[in-house]
Motif scaffolding. Structure first.
Motif, PDB file in Angstrom:
ATOM      1  N   CYS A 181       0.837  -1.207   0.000  1.00 21.81           N
ATOM      2  CA  CYS A 181       0.000   0.000   0.000  1.00 21.81           C
ATOM      3  C   CYS A 181       0.871   1.256   0.000  1.00 21.81           C
ATOM      4  CB  CYS A 181      -0.912  -0.018   1.232  1.00 21.81           C
ATOM      5  SG  CYS A 181      -1.871   1.494   1.417  1.00 21.81           S
ATOM      6  N   GLY A 185      -4.992   6.575  -1.174  1.00 18.10           N
ATOM      7  CA  GLY A 185      -6.344   6.982  -0.773  1.00 18.10           C
ATOM      8  C   GLY A 185      -7.431   6.643  -1.772  1.00 18.10           C
ATOM      9  N   THR A 186      -7.094   6.012  -2.896  1.00 14.25           N
ATOM     10  CA  THR A 186      -8.115   5.698  -3.917  1.00 14.25           C
ATOM     11  C   THR A 186      -9.211   4.808  -3.335  1.00 14.25           C
ATOM     12  OG1 THR A 186      -6.387   5.794  -5.579  1.00 14.25           O
ATOM     13  CG2 THR A 186      -8.441   4.737  -6.232  1.00 14.25           C
ATOM     14  N   CYS A 187      -8.827   3.791  -2.592  1.00 17.19           N
ATOM     15  CA  CYS A 187      -9.827   2.862  -2.048  1.00 17.19           C
ATOM     16  C   CYS A 187     -10.728   3.564  -1.030  1.00 17.19           C
ATOM     17  CB  CYS A 187      -9.140   1.656  -1.415  1.00 17.19           C
ATOM     18  SG  CYS A 187      -7.951   2.103  -0.144  1.00 17.19           S
ATOM     19  N   PRO A 220      -4.211   0.819  -7.289  1.00 18.11           N
ATOM     20  CA  PRO A 220      -3.170   0.810  -8.333  1.00 18.11           C
ATOM     21  C   PRO A 220      -1.953  -0.032  -7.966  1.00 18.11           C
ATOM     22  CG  PRO A 220      -3.081   2.861  -7.092  1.00 18.11           C
ATOM     23  CD  PRO A 220      -4.254   2.102  -6.555  1.00 18.11           C
ATOM     24  N   SER A 221      -1.876  -0.455  -6.706  1.00 19.51           N
ATOM     25  CA  SER A 221      -0.677  -1.188  -6.256  1.00 19.51           C
ATOM     26  C   SER A 221      -0.953  -2.665  -6.005  1.00 19.51           C
ATOM     27  CB  SER A 221      -0.148  -0.564  -4.962  1.00 19.51           C
ATOM     28  OG  SER A 221       0.040   0.805  -5.105  1.00 19.51           O
ATOM     29  N   ALA A 223      -2.666  -3.892  -3.786  1.00 19.78           N
ATOM     30  CA  ALA A 223      -2.433  -4.083  -2.347  1.00 19.78           C
ATOM     31  C   ALA A 223      -3.651  -4.688  -1.647  1.00 19.78           C
ATOM     32  CB  ALA A 223      -2.082  -2.738  -1.704  1.00 19.78           C
TER      33      ALA A 223
HETATM   34  S1  SF4 Z   1      -5.895   2.070  -3.221  1.00 17.31           S
HETATM   35 FE1  SF4 Z   1      -4.327   0.542  -2.677  1.00 17.31          FE
HETATM   36  S2  SF4 Z   1      -2.418   1.714  -2.497  1.00 17.31           S
HETATM   37 FE2  SF4 Z   1      -4.118   3.215  -2.450  1.00 17.31          FE
HETATM   38  S3  SF4 Z   1      -4.567   3.446  -0.235  1.00 17.31           S
HETATM   39 FE3  SF4 Z   1      -5.906   1.841  -0.978  1.00 17.31          FE
HETATM   40  S4  SF4 Z   1      -4.773  -0.068  -0.570  1.00 17.31           S
HETATM   41 FE4  SF4 Z   1      -3.316   1.604  -0.450  1.00 17.31          FE
END
Ligand code: SF4
Ligand code: SF4
Length: 343
Positions: A181, A185-187, A220-221, A223
């Motif tokens: 991660c 903050g996308t999620c 995007p990762s 994660a």
């Molecule tokens: S979208 Fe993925 S990388 Fe971005 S905060 Fe959420 S878990 Fe982390």
């Protein structure tokens, strides 16, 4: 009541001819018109999925056939429609239209009442409603959470929309892999129920999470992932939910089920890697009954492995639970009549 018939074609030197023979049987039942072939295109480097060249003759029996499939939960080529169709084409499924039933990324959904067990309404790919006659073409192989995967898993889990798939897995919320991660903050922004918060890394409140899996697809990762670390009881519940979804998928439509016992691996075709089969090819099975065809497939695999279930030996998961439960809820029968078809 008579036991369901399971046809067995064991000439592995000509599986295309065997499949054509089975399409002939199905065509005599279905007649002309639109037919959906529920397949699994295989992920990335996987090469043990049912080979499209074995299915080529379907066009002469069903000129209006289409390959049908739904998007998957985890991140991969088959998460969204565009790359899913591209994956299908690159794996050789290029001689029929490809219909991704749940749209671009799971937004096309039909809620089908089933009212059995834990499932009141199954969330299936919305375009399934456009098909009244289908054929499930399933690769029989192992699976770490359900012991094995065959016809029931192909139509139960396979026809769930993104939310449906998460509903089946909803006994576990997704997990965040902190090491991946990047705290973008996308999620947090995209979660429809505010179940994700952000500290150094994201974290999911399982009490609020509704299991839509949107965060898995937007991260995007890579994660965020399904929590595959399941207990024995969770595996049994998962199998039951898959059977309940399979019941919804067959409701009001006609089905035939073809299982390919070929390239039998311990894990499923969703893994983006090449797997080595642990046994030789056995042939193809056909039935109108999804429980009978999976039971017969498992029996043949066990027979070839000195009476031992190799999937149970590998994963410690007894996949016969989905057969017992499927029979209990009226999906089909475990007793069957095996009819050998000549090559
Ligand atoms: S979208 Fe993925 S990388 Fe971005 S905060 Fe959420 S878990 Fe982390
Ligand atoms: S699965 Fe859906 S509800 Fe649960 S945290 Fe992810 S986006 Fe939110």
């Amino acid at each position: 009541m008579d036991s369901p018939v399971v046809y067995f074609y064991g000439d592995v030197s000509s599986l295309r001819r065997g499949a054509a023979g089975f399409f002939d049987i199905i065509q005599k039942d279905y007649g002309a018109g639109r037919v959906g072939l529920k397949v699994h295109f295989g992920e990335g480097r996987n090469d043990t999925y049912v080979r499209p060249e074995w299915l080529m003759d379907v066009k002469s029996f069903f000129p209006e056939a289409a390959f049908v499939e739904c998007n998957v939960l985890y991140r991969g080529h088959r998460t969204v429609r565009e790359s899913h169709v591209a994956m299908a084409r690159s794996h050789g499924f290029d001689f029929l239209p490809v219909d991704i039933l749940d749209g671009e990324s799971g937004e096309l959904q039909a809620e089908v009442p089933v009212n059995v067990g834990r499932t009141m309404k199954a969330k299936l790919g919305g375009n399934l409603l456009n098909y009244k006659r289908l054929v499930a073409i399933s690769h029989f192989k192992g699976h770490m959470a359900t012991g094995f995967g065959g016809a029931l898993k192909n139509i139960g889990m396979g026809l769930g929309s993104r939310a449906g798939k998460m509903d089946m897995h909803s006994i576990v919320s997704p997990i965040v892999r902190g090491d991946r991660c990047v705290a973008c903050g996308t999620c947090v922004r995209d979660c429809p129920v505010g179940a994700v918060s952000l500290g150094t890394v994201a974290s999911i409140d399982s009490g609020k999470c509704i299991g839509c899996a949107h965060c898995i697809s937007v991260c995007p990762s890579s994660a965020i992932d399904i929590n595959w670390n399941m207990s024995h009881e969770v595996n049994r519940v998962l199998m039951e939910k898959i059977a309940e979804y399979a019941l919804a998928a067959i409701k009001g439509r006609r089905w035939w089920f073809i299982n390919f016992i070929t390239g039998v691996t311990y894990d499923c075709d969703c893994f983006d890697l090449k797997q080595e089969p642990f046994m030789g090819d056995l042939g193809i099975l056909l039935s109108r009954d999804p429980v009978a065809v999976d039971q017969a497939s498992l029996d043949l695999v066990k027979e070839k492995n000195k009476g031992i279930d190799p999937f149970f030996k590998k994963h410690g998961v007894d996949g016969t639970h989905i057969l017992e439960y499927g029979e209990k809820i009226g999906l089909g029968a475990r007793e069957y009549e095996l009819k050998k078809v000549c090559g």
